[in-house]
Write a protein that holds these residues in place. Sequence first.
Motif, PDB file in Angstrom:
ATOM      1  N   ALA A  79       0.832  -1.205   0.000  1.00  0.00           N
ATOM      2  CA  ALA A  79       0.000   0.000   0.000  1.00  0.00           C
ATOM      3  C   ALA A  79       0.866   1.255   0.000  1.00  0.00           C
ATOM      4  O   ALA A  79       0.587   2.213  -0.737  1.00  0.00           O
ATOM      5  CB  ALA A  79      -0.936   0.001   1.204  1.00  0.00           C
ATOM      6  N   ALA A  80       1.929   1.260   0.800  1.00  0.00           N
ATOM      7  CA  ALA A  80       2.821   2.423   0.861  1.00  0.00           C
ATOM      8  C   ALA A  80       3.477   2.674  -0.494  1.00  0.00           C
ATOM      9  O   ALA A  80       3.574   3.822  -0.935  1.00  0.00           O
ATOM     10  CB  ALA A  80       3.873   2.225   1.942  1.00  0.00           C
ATOM     11  N   LEU A  81       3.898   1.627  -1.166  1.00  0.00           N
ATOM     12  CA  LEU A  81       4.518   1.769  -2.486  1.00  0.00           C
ATOM     13  C   LEU A  81       3.520   2.323  -3.504  1.00  0.00           C
ATOM     14  O   LEU A  81       3.811   3.282  -4.213  1.00  0.00           O
ATOM     15  CB  LEU A  81       5.070   0.425  -2.965  1.00  0.00           C
ATOM     16  N   ILE A  82       2.343   1.745  -3.537  1.00  0.00           N
ATOM     17  CA  ILE A  82       1.324   2.177  -4.505  1.00  0.00           C
ATOM     18  C   ILE A  82       0.896   3.617  -4.244  1.00  0.00           C
ATOM     19  O   ILE A  82       0.819   4.430  -5.162  1.00  0.00           O
ATOM     20  CB  ILE A  82       0.113   1.220  -4.473  1.00  0.00           C
ATOM     21  N   PHE A  83       0.638   3.951  -2.979  1.00  0.00           N
ATOM     22  CA  PHE A  83       0.201   5.311  -2.658  1.00  0.00           C
ATOM     23  C   PHE A  83       1.293   6.337  -2.925  1.00  0.00           C
ATOM     24  O   PHE A  83       1.002   7.471  -3.309  1.00  0.00           O
ATOM     25  CB  PHE A  83      -0.285   5.405  -1.215  1.00  0.00           C
ATOM     26  N   SER A  84       2.566   5.955  -2.729  1.00  0.00           N
ATOM     27  CA  SER A  84       3.670   6.878  -3.021  1.00  0.00           C
ATOM     28  C   SER A  84       3.753   7.163  -4.519  1.00  0.00           C
ATOM     29  O   SER A  84       3.981   8.302  -4.928  1.00  0.00           O
ATOM     30  CB  SER A  84       4.995   6.305  -2.532  1.00  0.00           C
ATOM     31  N   ILE A  85       3.562   6.144  -5.327  1.00  0.00           N
ATOM     32  CA  ILE A  85       3.593   6.329  -6.777  1.00  0.00           C
ATOM     33  C   ILE A  85       2.425   7.202  -7.236  1.00  0.00           C
ATOM     34  O   ILE A  85       2.599   8.116  -8.046  1.00  0.00           O
ATOM     35  CB  ILE A  85       3.597   4.960  -7.499  1.00  0.00           C
ATOM     36  N   ILE A  86       1.243   6.935  -6.702  1.00  0.00           N
ATOM     37  CA  ILE A  86       0.076   7.747  -7.054  1.00  0.00           C
ATOM     38  C   ILE A  86       0.305   9.203  -6.649  1.00  0.00           C
ATOM     39  O   ILE A  86       0.009  10.130  -7.414  1.00  0.00           O
ATOM     40  CB  ILE A  86      -1.203   7.189  -6.391  1.00  0.00           C
ATOM     41  N   ALA A  87       0.837   9.411  -5.444  1.00  0.00           N
ATOM     42  CA  ALA A  87       1.083  10.778  -4.961  1.00  0.00           C
ATOM     43  C   ALA A  87       2.108  11.492  -5.832  1.00  0.00           C
ATOM     44  O   ALA A  87       1.954  12.684  -6.130  1.00  0.00           O
ATOM     45  CB  ALA A  87       1.559  10.743  -3.516  1.00  0.00           C
ATOM     46  N   ALA A  88       3.149  10.786  -6.273  1.00  0.00           N
ATOM     47  CA  ALA A  88       4.158  11.393  -7.141  1.00  0.00           C
ATOM     48  C   ALA A  88       3.548  11.818  -8.475  1.00  0.00           C
ATOM     49  O   ALA A  88       3.816  12.919  -8.972  1.00  0.00           O
ATOM     50  CB  ALA A  88       5.316  10.423  -7.374  1.00  0.00           C
ATOM     51  N   VAL A  89       2.717  10.975  -9.035  1.00  0.00           N
ATOM     52  CA  VAL A  89       2.069  11.295 -10.303  1.00  0.00           C
ATOM     53  C   VAL A  89       1.131  12.491 -10.143  1.00  0.00           C
ATOM     54  O   VAL A  89       1.146  13.419 -10.959  1.00  0.00           O
ATOM     55  CB  VAL A  89       1.310  10.065 -10.860  1.00  0.00           C
ATOM     56  N   ARG A  90       0.341  12.496  -9.081  1.00  0.00           N
ATOM     57  CA  ARG A  90      -0.581  13.606  -8.844  1.00  0.00           C
ATOM     58  C   ARG A  90       0.172  14.911  -8.599  1.00  0.00           C
ATOM     59  O   ARG A  90      -0.245  15.970  -9.064  1.00  0.00           O
ATOM     60  CB  ARG A  90      -1.495  13.317  -7.657  1.00  0.00           C
ATOM     61  N   ALA A  91       1.270  14.840  -7.862  1.00  0.00           N
ATOM     62  CA  ALA A  91       2.059  16.050  -7.612  1.00  0.00           C
ATOM     63  C   ALA A  91       2.655  16.574  -8.912  1.00  0.00           C
ATOM     64  O   ALA A  91       2.670  17.777  -9.158  1.00  0.00           O
ATOM     65  CB  ALA A  91       3.166  15.767  -6.599  1.00  0.00           C
ATOM     66  N   TYR A  92       3.118  15.674  -9.754  1.00  0.00           N
ATOM     67  CA  TYR A  92       3.689  16.090 -11.034  1.00  0.00           C
ATOM     68  C   TYR A  92       2.627  16.696 -11.953  1.00  0.00           C
ATOM     69  O   TYR A  92       2.923  17.567 -12.760  1.00  0.00           O
ATOM     70  CB  TYR A  92       4.387  14.911 -11.721  1.00  0.00           C
ATOM     71  N   GLU A  93       1.384  16.245 -11.796  1.00  0.00           N
ATOM     72  CA  GLU A  93       0.277  16.816 -12.571  1.00  0.00           C
ATOM     73  C   GLU A  93      -0.173  18.162 -12.008  1.00  0.00           C
ATOM     74  O   GLU A  93      -1.002  18.833 -12.599  1.00  0.00           O
ATOM     75  CB  GLU A  93      -0.916  15.861 -12.567  1.00  0.00           C
ATOM     76  N   GLY A  94       0.356  18.540 -10.845  1.00  0.00           N
ATOM     77  CA  GLY A  94      -0.015  19.811 -10.226  1.00  0.00           C
ATOM     78  C   GLY A  94      -1.247  19.723  -9.351  1.00  0.00           C
ATOM     79  O   GLY A  94      -1.878  20.726  -9.061  1.00  0.00           O
ATOM     80  N   LYS A  95      -1.586  18.523  -8.912  1.00  0.00           N
ATOM     81  CA  LYS A  95      -2.773  18.318  -8.092  1.00  0.00           C
ATOM     82  C   LYS A  95      -2.367  17.978  -6.664  1.00  0.00           C
ATOM     83  O   LYS A  95      -1.304  17.428  -6.421  1.00  0.00           O
ATOM     84  CB  LYS A  95      -3.616  17.177  -8.652  1.00  0.00           C
ATOM     85  N   GLU A  96      -3.246  18.295  -5.728  1.00  0.00           N
ATOM     86  CA  GLU A  96      -3.026  17.901  -4.341  1.00  0.00           C
ATOM     87  C   GLU A  96      -3.579  16.496  -4.160  1.00  0.00           C
ATOM     88  O   GLU A  96      -4.622  16.150  -4.708  1.00  0.00           O
ATOM     89  CB  GLU A  96      -3.709  18.878  -3.395  1.00  0.00           C
TER      90      GLU A  96
END
Length: 107
Positions: A79-96
């Motif tokens: 879960a930590a790995l998946i959520f970290s990847i999702i968060a990185a993608v969202r941050a790169y898209e400029g989203k919170e």
Amino acid sequence: MIKSEERLMAAGIYVLSLFFPIIAPLIIWLLKKDESSFIDYHGKEYFNFFISYFVYSIVAGILTLVIVGIFLLWAIGIAALIFSIIAAVRAYEGKEYQFPWIFRLIK
């Protein structure tokens, strides 16, 4: 409008956390939090995530005495790995991005 440098730094918090869990995100956050509210948000969100999942890991570690903890440790890690990847993608898209199942201690 969020600058591409801010998006890259915010995504870097999560990507570098996979290799250097405390030091790299802390350095980025402390250096850039006053310059960008976007990076400040993601830094706080990451450390809330880290604290929460650390507590979950300790509880799961204790539960290994009853065998259940072994499966919980695996689930927490995935879960930590998946959520970290999702968060990185969202941050790169400029989203919170808000992690599920975390305590928000740092506000």
